[in-house]
Motif scaffolding. Structure first.
Motif, PDB file in Angstrom:
ATOM      1  N   UNK A 366      50.586 -55.740  65.931  1.00 42.09           N
ATOM      2  CA  UNK A 366      49.530 -54.756  66.186  1.00 42.09           C
ATOM      3  C   UNK A 366      48.617 -54.610  64.974  1.00 42.09           C
ATOM      4  N   UNK A 367      49.185 -54.655  63.784  1.00 36.95           N
ATOM      5  CA  UNK A 367      48.360 -54.574  62.584  1.00 36.95           C
ATOM      6  C   UNK A 367      47.451 -55.794  62.467  1.00 36.95           C
ATOM      7  N   UNK A 368      47.951 -56.952  62.887  1.00 39.40           N
ATOM      8  CA  UNK A 368      47.120 -58.163  62.870  1.00 39.40           C
ATOM      9  C   UNK A 368      45.943 -58.017  63.834  1.00 39.40           C
ATOM     10  N   UNK A 369      46.198 -57.471  65.017  1.00 39.01           N
ATOM     11  CA  UNK A 369      45.100 -57.228  65.963  1.00 39.01           C
ATOM     12  C   UNK A 369      44.059 -56.295  65.347  1.00 39.01           C
ATOM     13  N   UNK A 370      44.549 -55.230  64.655  1.00 36.43           N
ATOM     14  CA  UNK A 370      43.625 -54.287  64.033  1.00 36.43           C
ATOM     15  C   UNK A 370      42.758 -54.978  62.984  1.00 36.43           C
ATOM     16  N   UNK A 371      43.365 -55.823  62.164  1.00 35.97           N
ATOM     17  CA  UNK A 371      42.613 -56.485  61.107  1.00 35.97           C
ATOM     18  C   UNK A 371      41.511 -57.369  61.684  1.00 35.97           C
ATOM     19  N   UNK A 372      41.809 -58.065  62.784  1.00 35.77           N
ATOM     20  CA  UNK A 372      40.784 -58.912  63.401  1.00 35.77           C
ATOM     21  C   UNK A 372      39.661 -58.055  63.969  1.00 35.77           C
ATOM     22  N   UNK A 373      40.028 -57.032  64.740  1.00 36.88           N
ATOM     23  CA  UNK A 373      39.013 -56.161  65.342  1.00 36.88           C
ATOM     24  C   UNK A 373      38.156 -55.501  64.259  1.00 36.88           C
ATOM     25  N   UNK A 374      38.784 -55.068  63.173  1.00 39.94           N
ATOM     26  CA  UNK A 374      38.055 -54.401  62.095  1.00 39.94           C
ATOM     27  C   UNK A 374      37.093 -55.366  61.407  1.00 39.94           C
ATOM     28  N   UNK A 375      37.556 -56.588  61.153  1.00 33.90           N
ATOM     29  CA  UNK A 375      36.689 -57.566  60.488  1.00 33.90           C
ATOM     30  C   UNK A 375      35.531 -57.983  61.388  1.00 33.90           C
ATOM     31  N   UNK A 376      35.788 -58.109  62.686  1.00 29.94           N
ATOM     32  CA  UNK A 376      34.716 -58.457  63.628  1.00 29.94           C
ATOM     33  C   UNK A 376      33.664 -57.357  63.696  1.00 29.94           C
ATOM     34  N   UNK A 377      34.122 -56.102  63.730  1.00 30.88           N
ATOM     35  CA  UNK A 377      33.173 -54.984  63.775  1.00 30.88           C
ATOM     36  C   UNK A 377      32.384 -54.881  62.474  1.00 30.88           C
ATOM     37  N   UNK A 378      33.083 -55.061  61.339  1.00 30.02           N
ATOM     38  CA  UNK A 378      32.399 -54.958  60.040  1.00 30.02           C
ATOM     39  C   UNK A 378      31.350 -56.045  59.879  1.00 30.02           C
ATOM     40  N   UNK A 379      31.600 -57.206  60.460  1.00 31.46           N
ATOM     41  CA  UNK A 379      30.635 -58.304  60.361  1.00 31.46           C
ATOM     42  C   UNK A 379      29.273 -57.879  60.921  1.00 31.46           C
ATOM     43  N   UNK A 380      29.306 -57.234  62.061  1.00 32.45           N
ATOM     44  CA  UNK A 380      28.039 -56.817  62.687  1.00 32.45           C
ATOM     45  C   UNK A 380      27.336 -55.762  61.856  1.00 32.45           C
ATOM     46  N   UNK A 381      28.082 -54.730  61.401  1.00 32.75           N
ATOM     47  CA  UNK A 381      27.441 -53.653  60.650  1.00 32.75           C
ATOM     48  C   UNK A 381      26.931 -54.134  59.304  1.00 32.75           C
ATOM     49  N   UNK A 382      27.673 -55.004  58.651  1.00 34.48           N
ATOM     50  CA  UNK A 382      27.227 -55.510  57.355  1.00 34.48           C
ATOM     51  C   UNK A 382      25.975 -56.364  57.482  1.00 34.48           C
ATOM     52  N   UNK A 383      25.884 -57.123  58.547  1.00 26.99           N
ATOM     53  CA  UNK A 383      24.666 -57.919  58.759  1.00 26.99           C
ATOM     54  C   UNK A 383      23.457 -57.006  58.968  1.00 26.99           C
ATOM     55  N   UNK A 384      23.629 -55.941  59.727  1.00 31.07           N
ATOM     56  CA  UNK A 384      22.534 -54.992  59.917  1.00 31.07           C
ATOM     57  C   UNK A 384      22.173 -54.315  58.591  1.00 31.07           C
ATOM     58  N   UNK A 385      23.184 -53.980  57.800  1.00 30.28           N
ATOM     59  CA  UNK A 385      22.923 -53.361  56.501  1.00 30.28           C
ATOM     60  C   UNK A 385      22.214 -54.339  55.563  1.00 30.28           C
ATOM     61  N   UNK A 386      22.585 -55.592  55.618  1.00 31.73           N
ATOM     62  CA  UNK A 386      21.944 -56.601  54.774  1.00 31.73           C
ATOM     63  C   UNK A 386      20.455 -56.717  55.106  1.00 31.73           C
TER      64      UNK A 386
END
Length: 453
Positions: A366-386
């Motif tokens: 379950x923690x592995x699933x969280x890490x993937x979901x979190x990294x996928x979500x952060x990718x989108x927000x960081x690109x918008x912030x960039x």
């Protein structure tokens, strides 16, 4: 019920309990349903990349990661643990084979009434527990599963080392570029100080303006010192990962590369068979299943074969004469009847440890699933912030140039001019930071997906 019948019933119950097989396990048993797709995935479909290092198109980064994988001492220690675990599984299985020992001895005797005499002995001792029920084999399988888990730990440590090396490399690149930005800001502020000093000499501005300009210059110099200190710390950390002496002497030219294009994230179910930490947790669960099986089979009778013999002769040459040999064979059976609760307690102990291993496996998944979901979500927000910060850099550059012109014309106060310079520096610094965060998050995503290097 007769005493004979009671003993028979007890032995039958022990046999049925001890002969139970290990439970069938499935990696998808994570305490709930595994989703069919990632909730935040928006990139291309397909399998996860097996080698992500080349996606950054940075030869210096690739070279440093290879050096770290070769020279890092923590990784070498993890490799040694794998070897130790493999040897431990061999030790566990050695009890399935006959244990044969050969003993030689020389005896010399002399007393006051007889001459000196002596004898030569050549003896052997053999013992063998016949693994009829598979107790020893179950213990060996447990050790093999633990060795597999240790191997998965090593694979995970290898991926983690590559990720930490890459992220530290990006931190060093950012710190050096932050220092370059701060150095350029100091040069710009020195120009402003000279401008204000000249206006002050001509009586066109107050002494306060000059003081404010000099204060702003000192603050910029402090920021440069901080950036250089961060670069030095990142250099030493990177050298440590590489297995080098942390002397801060690393000279590789490091720049923040462009973030790679979006990557396929695969399926959640594939993660269970790809991530080393999940593989290790599942192997340890299976090891505990075999430990329980071995503990239960310890209740069953043990059949042992023992043999000993050899020759004894006053002449060394007679030891090779088979007619002088004496042999003794014995076949024994040992059935535990009362051990003070030790055997039953060992079963319950291993069952509790199995339950712990099962819940650890589910938690790891379950923690592995969280890490993937979190990294996928952060990718989108960081690109918008960039993108937003890139626009901010362009706007502050334009406003700074306009502020200099307006100050020369006497249209704005010194505070407005200095604020435009601070805004430019802050925007450039934030832009570099978010670019590094985007790269580090991409590494986190690769690591969370269990991608190879």
């Amino acid at each position: 019920m007769s005493k004979k019948t009671s003993i028979s019933a007890l032995l039958t119950a022990l046999l049925l309990d001890a002969c139970s097989d290990t439970p069938e396990r499935h990696s998808t048993d994570v305490g709930g349903s595994v989703p069919s797709h990632w909730s935040t995935a928006s990139g291309p479909k397909g399998p996860v990349a097996e080698q992500w290092l080349g996606d950054f198109n940075d030869p210096a980064l690739s070279r440093l990661v290879r050096e770290a994988l070769y020279g890092n001492y923590d990784l070498k220690a993890a490799a040694a643990r794998v070897k130790a675990a493999r040897e431990q599984s061999l030790i566990e299985g050695s009890a399935r084979w006959p244990q044969l020992f050969f003993i030689t001895d020389v005896n010399r005797e002399k007393d006051f009434e007889t001459a000196e005499s002596g004898s030569f002995d050549a003896l052997f001792n053999l013992s063998w527990e016949l693994d009829v029920w598979g107790r020893i084999r179950a213990a060996q399988r447990a050790a093999e599963q633990e060795a597999d888990a240790t191997q998965a730990d090593f694979d995970g440590a290898r991926l983690s080392l590559a990720a930490r090396t890459a992220q530290t490399y990006f931190e060093l690149a950012e710190a050096r570029q932050q220092a370059d930005v701060a150095a350029q800001s100091i040069r710009d502020r020195q120009t402003i100080v000279e401008l204000v000093r000249g206006r002050f000499a001509r009586g066109l501005t107050r002494g306060l303006d000059l003081r404010l300009a000099l204060t702003d210059l000192a603050n910029a110099e402090a920021q440069l010192a901080q950036a250089r200190n961060q670069a030095q710390n990142s250099t030493k950390q990177l050298e440590l990962l590489l297995g080098r002496y942390p002397g801060g002497l690393l000279k590789e030219n490091s720049n923040l590369p462009a973030p790679p294009a979006a990557i396929p994230a695969g399926l959640p179910s594939e993660l269970l068979e790809r991530r080393p930490d999940i593989i290790a947790a599942f192997a340890r669960l299976r090891a505990m299943d075999y430990r329980v099986e071995s503990a239960k089979k310890a209740l069953l009778p043990r059949i042992t074969l023992t043999a000993n013999g050899g020759t004894s002769s006053p002449a060394l040459t007679d030891l090779a004469d088979p007619r002088a040999a004496a042999w003794n064979f014995a076949l024994g059976l040992v059935q535990p009847l009362f051990t003070g609760g030790r055997l039953k307690g060992d079963i319950r102990l291993n069952e509790a440890l199995t339950d712990e291993a099962l819940n650890r496996y589910r938690g790891t998944a379950l923690n592995a699933f969280r890490e993937v979901e979190q990294a996928l979500a952060a990718e989108r927000w960081l690109r918008e912030q960039e993108q937003a910060l890139k626009e901010a850099v362009e706007q502050t550059e334009a406003s700074r140039k306009l502020a200099v012109y307006s100050y020369r014309q006497g249209l704005i106060e010194i505070l407005t001019l200095l604020d435009s310079y601070r805004s430019t520096l802050n925007a450039q610094s934030a832009y570099l930071t978010v670019r590094r965060q985007l790269l580090s998050n991409r590494i986190n995503l690769y690591l969370a997906l269990g991608g190879g290097i």
